[in-house]
Scaffold this motif. Structure first.
Motif, PDB file in Angstrom:
ATOM      1  N   LYS A   1      -4.443  -5.622 -47.538  1.00 60.42           N
ATOM      2  CA  LYS A   1      -5.767  -5.649 -46.931  1.00 60.42           C
ATOM      3  C   LYS A   1      -5.894  -6.879 -46.040  1.00 60.42           C
ATOM      4  O   LYS A   1      -5.617  -7.999 -46.470  1.00 60.42           O
ATOM      5  N   THR A   2      -6.308  -6.664 -44.799  1.00 60.85           N
ATOM      6  CA  THR A   2      -6.410  -7.768 -43.842  1.00 60.85           C
ATOM      7  C   THR A   2      -7.409  -8.804 -44.357  1.00 60.85           C
ATOM      8  O   THR A   2      -8.526  -8.467 -44.745  1.00 60.85           O
ATOM      9  N   PRO A   3      -7.013 -10.096 -44.377  1.00 59.98           N
ATOM     10  CA  PRO A   3      -7.941 -11.147 -44.834  1.00 59.98           C
ATOM     11  C   PRO A   3      -9.201 -11.170 -43.954  1.00 59.98           C
ATOM     12  O   PRO A   3      -9.165 -10.806 -42.780  1.00 59.98           O
ATOM     13  N   GLU A   4     -10.280 -11.653 -44.530  1.00 56.56           N
ATOM     14  CA  GLU A   4     -11.556 -11.725 -43.811  1.00 56.56           C
ATOM     15  C   GLU A   4     -12.112 -13.140 -43.919  1.00 56.56           C
ATOM     16  O   GLU A   4     -11.860 -13.852 -44.895  1.00 56.56           O
ATOM     17  N   ALA A   5     -12.867 -13.551 -42.900  1.00 59.03           N
ATOM     18  CA  ALA A   5     -13.500 -14.872 -42.871  1.00 59.03           C
ATOM     19  C   ALA A   5     -14.793 -14.775 -42.075  1.00 59.03           C
ATOM     20  O   ALA A   5     -14.980 -13.866 -41.270  1.00 59.03           O
ATOM     21  N   PHE A   6     -15.680 -15.734 -42.305  1.00 63.44           N
ATOM     22  CA  PHE A   6     -16.905 -15.804 -41.520  1.00 63.44           C
ATOM     23  C   PHE A   6     -17.198 -17.269 -41.215  1.00 63.44           C
ATOM     24  O   PHE A   6     -16.664 -18.173 -41.854  1.00 63.44           O
ATOM     25  N   ASP A   7     -18.054 -17.505 -40.174  1.00 63.04           N
ATOM     26  CA  ASP A   7     -18.401 -18.858 -39.751  1.00 63.04           C
ATOM     27  C   ASP A   7     -19.918 -18.998 -39.729  1.00 63.04           C
ATOM     28  O   ASP A   7     -20.638 -18.057 -39.384  1.00 63.04           O
ATOM     29  N   LEU A   8     -20.405 -20.199 -40.111  1.00 68.11           N
ATOM     30  CA  LEU A   8     -21.853 -20.434 -40.157  1.00 68.11           C
ATOM     31  C   LEU A   8     -22.507 -20.229 -38.795  1.00 68.11           C
ATOM     32  O   LEU A   8     -23.681 -19.872 -38.699  1.00 68.11           O
ATOM     33  N   SER A   9     -21.740 -20.473 -37.718  1.00 62.07           N
ATOM     34  CA  SER A   9     -22.306 -20.326 -36.385  1.00 62.07           C
ATOM     35  C   SER A   9     -22.590 -18.883 -36.032  1.00 62.07           C
ATOM     36  O   SER A   9     -23.355 -18.598 -35.113  1.00 62.07           O
ATOM     37  N   GLY A  10     -21.975 -17.920 -36.741  1.00 59.30           N
ATOM     38  CA  GLY A  10     -22.145 -16.514 -36.415  1.00 59.30           C
ATOM     39  C   GLY A  10     -21.286 -16.055 -35.250  1.00 59.30           C
ATOM     40  O   GLY A  10     -21.350 -14.891 -34.853  1.00 59.30           O
ATOM     41  N   ASP A  11     -20.477 -16.979 -34.690  1.00 55.82           N
ATOM     42  CA  ASP A  11     -19.642 -16.603 -33.556  1.00 55.82           C
ATOM     43  C   ASP A  11     -18.478 -15.721 -34.020  1.00 55.82           C
ATOM     44  O   ASP A  11     -18.041 -15.776 -35.187  1.00 55.82           O
ATOM     45  N   GLU A  12     -17.944 -14.926 -33.105  1.00 53.48           N
ATOM     46  CA  GLU A  12     -16.763 -14.118 -33.405  1.00 53.48           C
ATOM     47  C   GLU A  12     -15.561 -15.039 -33.530  1.00 53.48           C
ATOM     48  O   GLU A  12     -15.362 -15.953 -32.727  1.00 53.48           O
ATOM     49  N   LEU A  13     -14.748 -14.815 -34.562  1.00 59.30           N
ATOM     50  CA  LEU A  13     -13.611 -15.685 -34.840  1.00 59.30           C
ATOM     51  C   LEU A  13     -12.361 -15.170 -34.148  1.00 59.30           C
ATOM     52  O   LEU A  13     -12.135 -13.963 -34.034  1.00 59.30           O
ATOM     53  N   ALA A  14     -11.528 -16.111 -33.688  1.00 55.28           N
ATOM     54  CA  ALA A  14     -10.205 -15.759 -33.157  1.00 55.28           C
ATOM     55  C   ALA A  14      -9.209 -15.738 -34.321  1.00 55.28           C
ATOM     56  O   ALA A  14      -9.201 -16.648 -35.153  1.00 55.28           O
ATOM     57  N   ILE A  15      -8.388 -14.686 -34.417  1.00 51.44           N
ATOM     58  CA  ILE A  15      -7.471 -14.505 -35.547  1.00 51.44           C
ATOM     59  C   ILE A  15      -6.043 -14.472 -35.015  1.00 51.44           C
ATOM     60  O   ILE A  15      -5.720 -13.730 -34.084  1.00 51.44           O
ATOM     61  N   ILE A  16      -5.196 -15.323 -35.609  1.00 49.30           N
ATOM     62  CA  ILE A  16      -3.761 -15.328 -35.294  1.00 49.30           C
ATOM     63  C   ILE A  16      -3.016 -15.056 -36.596  1.00 49.30           C
ATOM     64  O   ILE A  16      -3.213 -15.753 -37.598  1.00 49.30           O
ATOM     65  N   ALA A  17      -2.167 -14.013 -36.623  1.00 50.58           N
ATOM     66  CA  ALA A  17      -1.426 -13.629 -37.825  1.00 50.58           C
ATOM     67  C   ALA A  17       0.073 -13.684 -37.538  1.00 50.58           C
ATOM     68  O   ALA A  17       0.539 -13.253 -36.472  1.00 50.58           O
ATOM     69  N   SER A  18       0.811 -14.248 -38.502  1.00 52.62           N
ATOM     70  CA  SER A  18       2.269 -14.278 -38.345  1.00 52.62           C
ATOM     71  C   SER A  18       2.891 -12.899 -38.605  1.00 52.62           C
ATOM     72  O   SER A  18       3.954 -12.578 -38.061  1.00 52.62           O
ATOM     73  N   TYR A  19       2.239 -12.072 -39.436  1.00 56.29           N
ATOM     74  CA  TYR A  19       2.680 -10.698 -39.703  1.00 56.29           C
ATOM     75  C   TYR A  19       1.441  -9.829 -39.838  1.00 56.29           C
ATOM     76  O   TYR A  19       0.337 -10.326 -40.107  1.00 56.29           O
ATOM     77  N   ASN A  20       1.658  -8.502 -39.669  1.00 53.23           N
ATOM     78  CA  ASN A  20       0.578  -7.541 -39.803  1.00 53.23           C
ATOM     79  C   ASN A  20       0.931  -6.511 -40.878  1.00 53.23           C
ATOM     80  O   ASN A  20       2.121  -6.266 -41.159  1.00 53.23           O
ATOM     81  N   PRO A  21      -0.069  -5.878 -41.508  1.00 54.44           N
ATOM     82  CA  PRO A  21       0.218  -4.832 -42.487  1.00 54.44           C
ATOM     83  C   PRO A  21       1.092  -3.741 -41.865  1.00 54.44           C
ATOM     84  O   PRO A  21       0.876  -3.324 -40.728  1.00 54.44           O
ATOM     85  N   GLY A  22       2.130  -3.298 -42.632  1.00 58.97           N
ATOM     86  CA  GLY A  22       3.054  -2.275 -42.133  1.00 58.97           C
ATOM     87  C   GLY A  22       4.302  -2.842 -41.487  1.00 58.97           C
ATOM     88  O   GLY A  22       5.207  -2.089 -41.098  1.00 58.97           O
ATOM     89  N   ASP A  23       4.382  -4.205 -41.349  1.00 54.84           N
ATOM     90  CA  ASP A  23       5.606  -4.801 -40.800  1.00 54.84           C
ATOM     91  C   ASP A  23       6.747  -4.672 -41.797  1.00 54.84           C
ATOM     92  O   ASP A  23       6.539  -4.593 -43.026  1.00 54.84           O
ATOM     93  N   GLU A  24       7.994  -4.680 -41.272  1.00 54.27           N
ATOM     94  CA  GLU A  24       9.200  -4.649 -42.098  1.00 54.27           C
ATOM     95  C   GLU A  24       9.490  -6.049 -42.612  1.00 54.27           C
ATOM     96  O   GLU A  24       9.465  -7.026 -41.857  1.00 54.27           O
ATOM     97  N   PHE A  25       9.742  -6.164 -43.920  1.00 51.03           N
ATOM     98  CA  PHE A  25      10.079  -7.438 -44.536  1.00 51.03           C
ATOM     99  C   PHE A  25      11.477  -7.318 -45.143  1.00 51.03           C
ATOM    100  O   PHE A  25      11.780  -6.365 -45.871  1.00 51.03           O
ATOM    101  N   SER A  26      12.346  -8.272 -44.859  1.00 50.54           N
ATOM    102  CA  SER A  26      13.710  -8.290 -45.392  1.00 50.54           C
ATOM    103  C   SER A  26      13.704  -8.800 -46.811  1.00 50.54           C
ATOM    104  O   SER A  26      12.734  -9.408 -47.287  1.00 50.54           O
ATOM    105  N   VAL A  27      14.844  -8.530 -47.496  1.00 45.11           N
ATOM    106  CA  VAL A  27      14.997  -9.009 -48.866  1.00 45.11           C
ATOM    107  C   VAL A  27      14.873 -10.524 -48.876  1.00 45.11           C
ATOM    108  O   VAL A  27      15.463 -11.221 -48.044  1.00 45.11           O
ATOM    109  N   GLY A  28      14.127 -11.043 -49.788  1.00 42.15           N
ATOM    110  CA  GLY A  28      13.864 -12.478 -49.887  1.00 42.15           C
ATOM    111  C   GLY A  28      12.363 -12.724 -49.890  1.00 42.15           C
ATOM    112  O   GLY A  28      11.560 -11.811 -50.102  1.00 42.15           O
TER     113      GLY A  28
END
Length: 810
Positions: A589-616
């Protein structure tokens, strides 16, 4: 409150799986969305959505503050109107949006008489509040007369040693609103003016005693080229000082200096007549200079010799005495205080009369002679006359006596000079004497009431008295003085917060009356201020209703210094792969966050749901940033472990109800499902070795995952594998059923094929040979680093396995 929705289905089994609110819940002002979700036995989902809107009703009128008091304004005689100012009232309403209607504005023109001023405040709900007061405009005369044709300064000159010039000008005039003006002047046109600068003053006074003046200068000059001439420069002076005295006072006639210009200044005088000179020789110098800086000097010497020539010094020698005799006697008895004397040596005295003697009508000379004991018999006399005049029966007539005088001064003023025309008394048959005068014209009078008395008497002893009163009243027209009025205050408030408490040192006020009252203040220290600019006002008043105000602004600036707050962040994820697989697709489930200012947040993710992950172990990082570049992060790990099972003889363990396909439908959104199932159960003596997922796992919408359970009974292993699928909700149930039917059949077939293949593989391996080692998966405390260990199992003739010694099992 509302009637709860119900759902029906052909399957006959419909369940309410989720509702956002219930009938009877409390809702705030504004619009709130309400949702119900139902599901039937076939997994079909139905929704019921509607909104609840709450509105507020305002019945309270605005609150009015600072409503002005009635005012009185003075207007100058001849004018029809005047402007008036006041501090406008203010109104507050909980909902804001107040509309103000006013009859007049500060600075408006007001005519003579009484005028009603009113304010009406109306909020957005039509509730009204009013403020009204009256302004009374009265007519006074405070304008002095207007002077016309006041002459400019006049310049004239005189020839050397010539006659004085006669200077003329046109008399100035004056007009006044009252139509009545009197004039007095210090000089008249055509008179002669000396060489000098003379100020000519005309004074104009109207009926209200307002005065106006016209002043100009008459300048007369002449040219002087000759030095001054000194007249009467004294000759050398010789004098004696009394024995025992340190010096003596010497008198002389001071020299005079003249010049054709008649302008001579004494530049230097070393001594002056009457100075005390000690024994010895002294030089006295006079130095004179004229307007052209021509100088002349007079010098003479003074020599002081010591000898005894000083007569006794007489004290309190009476002045001449005058008394009135009665008509029946030839004289009268007169008394007086006798004089005294002092001298360095002893003295004697004689007198012609004594106090208490009878004196006849006429003038009698009284003589006191004081003689010291020196060889020269220095003598001093006190002589005065006693005059006895016959009786006079004439009465005194008081020709003028001022009326009572009243002046006002500002509160705090100590006194005021008051002038009047001095009273006059007249006796046609003799002289009149002013015997008592309590005050004089031009004297300073303190605040209060003062009785002024003049007493006159004539030779006959008749007395007439002039009495009047001078009243000095104090008034207060000065407003209080505000001390410590704060400057504008700027403070920062976190963006998105409701308000901030601001404090300051409150101002104070002083007044010449000694008493100041805080009439009103819009805020107090510690009040809550909202973002923007707020005006803080303090108003003070004294007992005379003079007002003073202190105003400053509170500037509340919104800033954003708080990082976003992460509300949901996945836990660390562990998954397994079998055989030669080296990677797997992982969903969360994609993480969620909110800000007191009510502004739309910019999101940077190193991986997304459904990506391939190698053993390890792989670290997944989400970074959230607001518009002020404040950031927060969410991180978790994804661990992929490999499982390899090898056995030479194994039979199926005993378990039942292994699911085939789990088909889930999103409930709260169309992005993910929270899948649940009844876990497979094994018979007694069968152990669950491991499982890849647990009920409640989150599966993204439109995807599926494979779930595996591995059971062990003695040396026998058996897997339970099934598919968990999250379907998308289409626009119509008919479309959804058509889309899901092939997927459901494909899932069932896939799960069946995989289960049969695994079962056959296990049975074939079980009979390959009697003794084989089974490679087991062993998880350490660090799930990111799984290790594998080998432990031998022995298969006996009955197909049962036994554990070697010192083997602890899995």
């Amino acid at each position: 409150m509302w009637s709860e929705p119900v759902a029906n289905s052909a399957s006959g089994n419909v369940s309410l799986v989720w509702q956002s609110h219930a009938s009877g819940d409390i809702f705030g002002v504004g619009r709130t969305n309400v949702a119900y979700n139902f599901i039937d036995g076939y997994g079909q989902v139905a929704h019921c959505r509607f909104s609840v809107t709450g509105t507020s009703v305002d019945t309270r009128p605005p609150e009015v503050s600072l409503c002005p008091r009635n005012q009185t304004a003075e207007i100058e005689l001849g004018n029809n109107s005047t402007t008036c100012d006041w501090i406008e009232p203010v109104a507050f309403d909980v909902l804001g949006g107040i509309e103000t209607i006013r009859s007049h504005t500060p600075g408006a023109e007001f005519p003579l008489g009484l005028t009603r001023v009113y304010y009406q405040f109306t909020d957005g709900s039509g509730n009204n509040s009013t403020c009204e007061f009256y302004i009374n405009v009265i007519e006074v005369d405070t304008t002095p007369p207007t002077v016309h044709n006041c002459p400019s300064n006049i310049f004239d000159q005189r020839e050397l040693d010539g006659p004085l010039p006669s200077v003329t000008w046109e008399d100035p005039t004056a007009s006044d609103l009252s139509g009545h003006v009197t004039v007095t002047s210090s000089h008249t046109p055509g008179i002669f003016f000396q060489v000098n600068t003379t100020v000519v003053t005309y004074t104009f006074e109207d009926a209200a005693h307002n005065t106006a003046t016209c002043r100009f200068e008459v300048n007369v000059w002449e040219v002087d080229t000759r030095p001054p001439r000194i007249d009467n420069c004294p000759a050398n002076i010789t004098n004696s000082v009394e024995l025992g005295s340190s010096g003596t006072s010497i008198q002389w006639t001071e020299p005079n200096a003249s010049d054709p210009s008649n302008v001579v200044n004494r530049l230097l005088r070393t001594h002056k007549p009457g100075d005390t000179f000690i024994s010895g020789t002294h030089v006295v110098t006079y130095l004179y200079v004229d307007a052209s800086r021509n100088m002349a000097k007079c010098e003479f010497g003074i020599r002081i010799n010591t000898e005894d020539t000083k007569p006794p010094v007489i004290f309190q020698c009476p002045s001449d005495i005058e008394r009135i005799a009665t008509s029946h006697t030839a004289g009268t008895i007169v008394t007086w205080s006798e004089p005294t004397a002092t001298d360095y040596s002893n003295y004697t005295y004689t007198q012609t009369h004594t106090p208490g003697s009878m004196f006849p009508i006429g003038v009698t000379r009284v003589n006191y002679a004081f003689i010291d004991g020196s060889v020269t018999n220095n003598r001093a006399e006190c002589v005065f006359t006693i005059t006895i005049v016959p009786v006079n029966t004439t009465f005194i007539e008081l020709t003028s006596c001022p009326k009572d005088i009243t002046y006002t001064v500002e509160l705090g003023t100590v006194n005021k000079a008051v002038t009047w025309i001095e009273p006059v008394a007249y006796d046609p048959h003799g002289d009149v004497t002013l015997v008592l005068q309590s005050h004089h014209s031009g004297q300073a009078f303190e605040v209060g009431k003062h009785a002024v008395t003049y007493e006159f008497t004539n030779e006959a002893g008749h007395v007439v008295v002039c009495n009047f009163t001078v009243v000095i009243a104090s008034v207060d027209t000065t407003p209080p003085t505000v001390l410590g009025c704060p400057s504008d205050i700027t403070t920062e408030i976190e963006k998105g917060t409701w308000g901030k408490s601001v404090t300051w040192i409150e101002p104070t006020a002083t007044d010449i009356s000694g008493k100041v009252t805080l009439l009103s203040r819009t805020h107090v220290p510690g009040s809550l201020f909202y973002p923007g600019q707020s005006l803080v006002t303090y108003i003070y008043t004294d007992p005379s209703h003079n007002l003073a105000a202190c105003s400053f602004n509170i500037n509340t600036v919104s800033v954003d210094t708080s990082p976003p707050q992460v509300t949901s962040c996945p836990y660390n994820i562990t998954n397994t792969v079998q055989g030669n697989d080296t990677s797997a697709k992982i969903y969360w489930k994609t993480p969620e966050a909110f800000d007191l200012s009510g502004d739309e947040l910019a999101i940077i993710a190193s991986y997304n749901p459904g990506d391939e992950f190698s053993v390890g172990t792989t670290k997944v990082v989400y970074k959230f940033a607001d518009s002020a570049q404040n950031s927060a992060a969410c991180s978790f790990t994804v661990t992929i472990a490999t499982v390899t099972i090898e056995t030479d003889a194994i039979s199926s363990a005993e378990f039942n109800n292994c699911p085939k396909v789990i088909d889930s439908t999103p409930l709260k959104s169309e992005q993910e499902c929270q899948a649940t199932w009844d876990e497979p159960k094994a018979s007694d003596g069968t152990q669950l070795l491991f499982q890849t997922h647990a009920p409640g796992v989150t599966v993204p919408s439109g995807t599926s995952i494979m779930v595996t359970y591995v059971f062990k009974k003695n040396s026998h292993l058996a897997p339970c594998t099934f598919t968990v699928k999250c379907s998308k909700v289409e626009l119509s149930k008919q479309t959804q059923q058509k889309a899901e039917s092939p997927l459901s059949i494909a899932g069932i077939v896939t799960a069946a094929v995989i289960g049969i293949c695994l079962l056959i593989a296990l049975l074939l391996v079980c009979f390959r040979r009697r003794y084989r080692n089974i490679k087991h998966l062993k998880f350490t405390d660090d799930l990111a680093s799984p290790t594998f260990t080998e432990a031998p199992f022995v298969l006996d003739d009955k197909g049962m396995t036994s554990r070697p010694e010192n083997d602890t099992g899995l």
